[in-house]
Structures are given as structure tokens and as C-alpha cells.
Design a protein around this motif. Structure first.
Motif, short mmCIF file in Angstrom:
data_model
loop_
_atom_site.label_atom_id
_atom_site.label_comp_id
_atom_site.label_asym_id
_atom_site.label_seq_id
_atom_site.Cartn_x
_atom_site.Cartn_y
_atom_site.Cartn_z
N PHE A 184 0.85 -1.20 0.00
CA PHE A 184 0.00 0.00 0.00
C PHE A 184 0.88 1.24 0.00
O PHE A 184 1.65 1.45 0.93
N PRO A 185 0.79 2.07 -1.05
CA PRO A 185 1.55 3.31 -1.11
C PRO A 185 0.64 4.53 -0.95
O PRO A 185 -0.58 4.45 -1.16
N LEU A 186 1.24 5.65 -0.59
CA LEU A 186 0.58 6.94 -0.73
C LEU A 186 1.09 7.54 -2.04
O LEU A 186 2.29 7.73 -2.22
N ILE A 187 0.15 7.82 -2.93
CA ILE A 187 0.48 8.20 -4.30
C ILE A 187 1.12 9.59 -4.38
O ILE A 187 0.71 10.53 -3.70
N ALA A 188 2.13 9.69 -5.23
CA ALA A 188 2.74 10.98 -5.57
C ALA A 188 2.77 11.10 -7.08
O ALA A 188 3.10 10.15 -7.79
N ASP A 189 2.43 12.27 -7.57
CA ASP A 189 2.51 12.54 -9.00
C ASP A 189 2.96 13.99 -9.16
O ASP A 189 2.44 14.88 -8.49
N PRO A 190 3.95 14.25 -10.03
CA PRO A 190 4.51 15.60 -10.13
C PRO A 190 3.53 16.63 -10.70
O PRO A 190 3.78 17.83 -10.62
N ILE A 191 2.43 16.14 -11.26
CA ILE A 191 1.41 17.06 -11.81
C ILE A 191 0.10 16.94 -11.04
O ILE A 191 -0.45 17.92 -10.56
N GLY A 192 -0.39 15.73 -10.90
CA GLY A 192 -1.73 15.52 -10.37
C GLY A 192 -1.86 15.62 -8.87
O GLY A 192 -2.94 15.92 -8.35
N THR A 193 -0.79 15.34 -8.12
CA THR A 193 -0.86 15.36 -6.65
C THR A 193 0.33 16.12 -6.08
O THR A 193 1.06 15.62 -5.22
N GLN A 194 0.54 17.32 -6.53
CA GLN A 194 1.68 18.11 -6.08
C GLN A 194 1.60 18.38 -4.58
O GLN A 194 0.55 18.76 -4.06
#
Length: 530
Positions: free
Chosen positions: A283-293
């Protein structure tokens, strides 16, 4: 990560305003549309609403990194995940911060903890921001005619239980609010640590039989629930006074045998931008350089360990734009676990050098840095950790302002080491022979030496957990469970504000209840010693 790993749909028109910081006991979020109205008109909105609750664990706000759902001096400081790193890793032996910020400096040195420290308040407030959001959706989804209703509700109940886990672990008390309390303005009675434990346990046991075994990446599945149960039981003696080693081992074994995960042969992949490809992350906590800054996800970890004054670690080498923040460094209590040979390197050659064969021991930046942390405020004292990076392990990478490396909350290695610890502690549901098999499988994948059954002691388990999980939000909890956090039997650099460490008071095994919370609810009482 890439956005197609987990579609983040934020319905800002529906979720414009929520509970402010410390009306944390005002348990009903505010909406422009009621959730009932929204789901009736747009049943497909459920996934987006659920995504926002997930995002509350790793973002300051769905509106962007410049906003925050709770009150704070710096919006980026208020993120749930950043609070976990600050309170679990910087208070412990392996990591220190040099900025000298009021509040953070007291965590780094385990000194002068007070109920006015904003970093205690941030985590407390985050719990009581996330929980009401989950409560509101649990109630609304229960009434709505939507697909995957029971799965969505189970995921929300897990997020609520996960949030309360940190009340148990960090503060030792709180209040329990559920969907039944929506709309209530009556301050809730204080729940003890045992009462919180019992509630979280009951919630997890209720959803474990029916929650899906396999879900979309980034969503809670059966193994995730079992991992939190295992972690809860592993620390039960601290939390309730009654050991639950048998139960901790049982749930760890369920994950090992039934989860379908395997130990990753590439350790660094689990902390890279393409870590969605790892077979080990549960189980991760999501990171995205655009969508979840966010300034509070892996961006905080990577930028904090790069840059510096003088600038010794280029952020660009680890996929980040900008100058880096130059604040975090490991201490010898972490890299010393790999042996003093770590210091035997040619400082004139490559920057990442270590004599150890262990993949985990190679993730410290040593060039132009000192082994000893003579002054924790001096950037070049101690080795920055380059465990996390915003780079793909395969294919090309592009530097970005925000990290795309997901944060692994649970991974299979934890199940292995939980089982092994329980075996050493005498659990009837675990045995040292099987524990040895798990440990040597893990160490083989980390390209380090095998051990014998005689090596598997509690001291070995604690050290192996440090090698494996430091900077993943677990170290303080581990040290407390092993009775090494407070007191003077185990010292580390700058424990108690002294270079070589000094004894600290046992009341530091929990954090003070923030004064703002005490003012908001007269039923809450302060922890002893604060």
C-alpha cells in the motif's frame, strides 16, 4: 508515478470547504452540494470523492500545494505524511534536521516538547480532518445506489482506522467520532489508548473478511488491512499493556502466504518514480509531479536531503528541479548499522561509495560530508539519505518540481520482520526456523550476508528494521517497543540535545496533546509530564 497508476479526480465543486483546523470536533464537513445530492445526480463521482480522502494523507489540499486543509504557518508543513516523517523519524536515532525551525528543532533534539509545538498540532489536526471526511462519505455511500459501494465503504473505514492508529501511537488518547456523530456539536468524551486500540481493531476485523483481495494500485486491499492489524498487534503491549505477539505473527503470515507479494530484488526501486512496478509494495501513498503536487510527500524527503550550504548534493541527480532544501541528514546510528567500513572510501571518486555489499547501505551521500555529526545544524555533518529519488529505475526520467515517487506505507519486508520478531519473543504462531528463512530471503535480496538462527536476537531484529525501514515513518515506534527510546540505555547523536546523546524522560514516549485541542474540547486531558 504516472497518473494512470491511480486516477485522481478531485471534485472541487463538491468539496470546497471542510472542517477547519481545530474545530476538529465539529464533525460535519461543509459542502456546496450535499453528498446525497451529488451522488444522486452523478453516481460516478464516488471514485473522485474517495480519491480526495486518500489524497488527504499526502497532500496539503486538493486545491494544490499552495493551499492547506488545516491551519498552519507553512502550508507544506501541514501534510499528514510529512507529520509522520517529522514525528517518527526526526525524533528517533537515524535522521536529524538542521534548519533550527521552532518546533522541528525540538523534535530533532528530543528536548523541550510542549503542547504549543505546531508539529504536534499538525498531525493531531490532520487526523481530525481526515476522519470527518471519511465519516461523511461512509454515511453518503451507505445511502446511495452506486457501484462498488461495500468496497468503497471498507476502504474509507480503513483510512479512518489508519488515521486513528496515529492517535494511539503518537498521543495515546483522543476522541472517537464516526458517521453516527455527523451533525453533532456536543464535545465527545475522551477515549483512552485502550479504547482507541479496541475501536481500530474492531473496524479492521470487520472489513478484513470482505474487502477485495486485489484492487487498483494505491487502493486498500485485504493485505493492507492485515498489515495494519499486524502492526497494531505488534505494538499492543505498548498500547494496552497486553502483548499480542501471536496475533501479530498470524496476520503477518497471512500477508506472506496469501497476499501475492514478493521481496523486490531492486531495493531502490521501491523509493523511485516507477515504484508502482515493485512486487513488494502493498500500500503506497500516491505521488505525482502534476496531479498530486505536495511539499509533504516524497518531495519533502528528497529535497530535504539535497542541496545544502555549501551545496554538496545536486537535486538534479535525483530527479528534482531547483536548489534543494539542505536540511535532512542521517546519523551514524543509521549508517553505522552497515559497519564502519562505510567510511572507507576514496572521496575523490564517485559520490555514492560504500564498502558494504548491502544495497541499503549504499544509499547515503558521503562526499564532502562527515561521518560524525559534531553539530546537527552543520549541513556537512552526517550523510544525507538518497534512499528516495524522483528517478525511474528503467527508462528515461525527467526532472520535475514535485516528486513522483510514491511513499510505501506497507511492504512485504515488514511482514517478514514482524513474523521474525514475534518468533524471537516467543509467539506460539511463529518459529525461529521459519523466521530465519524469511530473514535470509530478505538479506539475499538486499545482497548482504546470510545469518544463522543464533544471530536472530531482539537486538538483531531492531538493527535489521533500522537498515530496512529508516525514513519510512516507523523508527520511533520501533524504539519505544524495544524500550530504547526514552531513558539512557540506548543513546544516539543529539538525543536530549547532547552530541553523544543523553537520557530523556519516559513521558516522551507519547507527544503532548496540543493546547488548541484542549481548548476545543474540555473533555480532553493533557498527557502526564506536559
Amino acid at each position: 508515478m504516472k497518473l494512470n497508476k491511480f486516477k485522481i479526480i478531485f471534485l472541487s465543486f463538491a468539496l470546497v470547504a471542510t472542517t477547519s483546523c481545530l474545530n476538529e470536533l465539529n464533525t460535519e464537513p461543509e459542502y456546496l452540494l450535499t453528498l446525497d445530492q451529488l451522488l444522486e445526480s452523478q453516481p460516478n463521482a464516488a471514485n473522485g470523492l474517495l480519491a480526495k480522502v486518500y489524497a488527504s494523507l499526502s497532500m496539503s489540499s486538493a486545491k494544490g500545494p499552495g493551499e492547506a486543509d488545516i491551519t498552519g504557518d507553512d502550508k507544506g508543513e501541514t501534510v499528514f505524511l510529512r507529520g509522520i516523517i517529522n514525528l517518527e523519524d526526526f525524533t528517533a536515532d537515524g535522521m536529524k534536521n538542521r534548519w533550527g525551525d521552532n518546533g522541528l528543532d525540538q523534535l530533532t533534539t528530543t528536548t523541550n516538547w510542549t503542547a504549543d509545538n505546531k508539529f504536534f498540532r499538525y498531525l493531531f489536526d490532520r487526523v481530525y480532518y481526515t476522519v470527518p471526511q471519511a465519516n461523511a462519505l461512509i454515511e453518503a455511500f451507505g445511502k446511495a445506489d452506486i457501484a462498488n459501494k461495500e468496497q468503497y465503504i471498507s476502504e474509507l473505514r480503513f483510512i479512518r482506522a489508519f488515521s486513528y492508529f496515529y492517535m494511539i501511537d503518537c498521543f495515546g488518547k483522543g476522541v472517537i467520532i464516526t458517521e453516527k456523530d455527523l451533525g453533532s456539536t456536543v464535545p465527545k468524551e475522551q477515549a483512552s489508548r485502550k479504547e482507541l486500540f479496541d475501536y481500530v481493531e474492531s473496524e479492521l476485523l470487520a472489513i478484513e473478511p470482505t474487502i477485495a483481495k486485489s484492487t487498483e494500485y494505491g487502493h486498500v486491499n485485504k493485505a493492507t488491512v492485515q498489515m495494519l492489524l499486524s502492526r497494531l498487534y505488534l505494538n499492543a503491549q505498548v498500547y494496552t499493556g497486553t502483548a499480542r505477539w501471536n496475533d501479530a505473527a498470524t496476520y503477518a503470515k497471512k500477508v506472506i502466504d496469501e497476499g501475492g507479494y514478493s521481496i523486490d530484488t531492486n531495493f531502490v526501486r521501491m523509493f523511485s518514480a516507477d515504484n508502482n512496478m515493485s512486487p513488494e509494495i502493498i500500500f503506497p501513498l500516491i505521488a505525482d509531479p502534476i496531479g498530486t503536487q505536495s511539499y509533504g510527500n516524497s518531495t519533502y524527503i528528497i529535497n530535504g536531503n539535497t542541496g545544502g550550504s555549501p551545496s554538496t548534493v545536486s537535486p538534479a541527480l535525483f530527479g528534482m528541479k531547483g536548489d534543494g532544501w539542505g536540511g535532512h541528514r542521517a546519523t551514524k546510528a543509521w549508517y553505522g548499522l552497515f559497519g564502519n567500513s562505510l567510511t572507507d572510501f576514496n572521496s575523490g571518486s564517485a559520490s555514492l561509495l560504500a564498502a558494504t555489499s548491502d544495497q541499503r547501505g549504499k544509499l547515503f551521500w558521503q562526499t564532502n560530508h562527515n561521518y560524525e555529526m559534531t553539530d546537527y545544524k552543520t549541513w556537512t555533518d552526517g550523510y544525507p539519505s538518497v534512499k528516495f529519488r524522483n528517478l525511474n529505475t528503467t527508462g528515461s526520467s525527467e526532472a520535475t518540481d514535485f516528486s513522483g515517487s510514491d511513499f510505501p506505507v506497507f511492504r512485504l519486508a515488514e511482514a517478514y520482520l514482524t513474523y521474525a520478531e514475534c518468533a524471537v519473543r516467543g509467539a506460539s504462531t511463529a518459529n525461529v526456523s521459519q523466521a530465519l528463512t524469511y530473514i535470509n530471503d530478505l538479506r539475499s535480496k538486499r545482497t548482504t550476508s546470510q545469518v544463522t538462527a543464533g544471530n536472530i536476537t531482539l537486538d538483531f531484529i531492531l538493527a535489521e528494521r533500522g537498515r530496512e525501514f529508516n525514513l519510512e515513518g516507523q523508527r520511533r515506534t520501533d524504539l519505544i517497543r524495544f524500550d530504547k527510546f526514552t531513558g539512557g540505555t540506548y543513546l544516539w547523536p543529539w538525543k536530549g540535545g547532547v552530541q553523544n546523546g543523553t537520557s530523556i524522560s519516559p513521558n516522551y514516549n507519547v507527544f503532548p496533546i496540543p493546547n488548541s485541542a484542549l481548548s476545543a474540547n474540555p473533555n480532553l486531558t493533557q498527557n502526564p509530564g506536559f
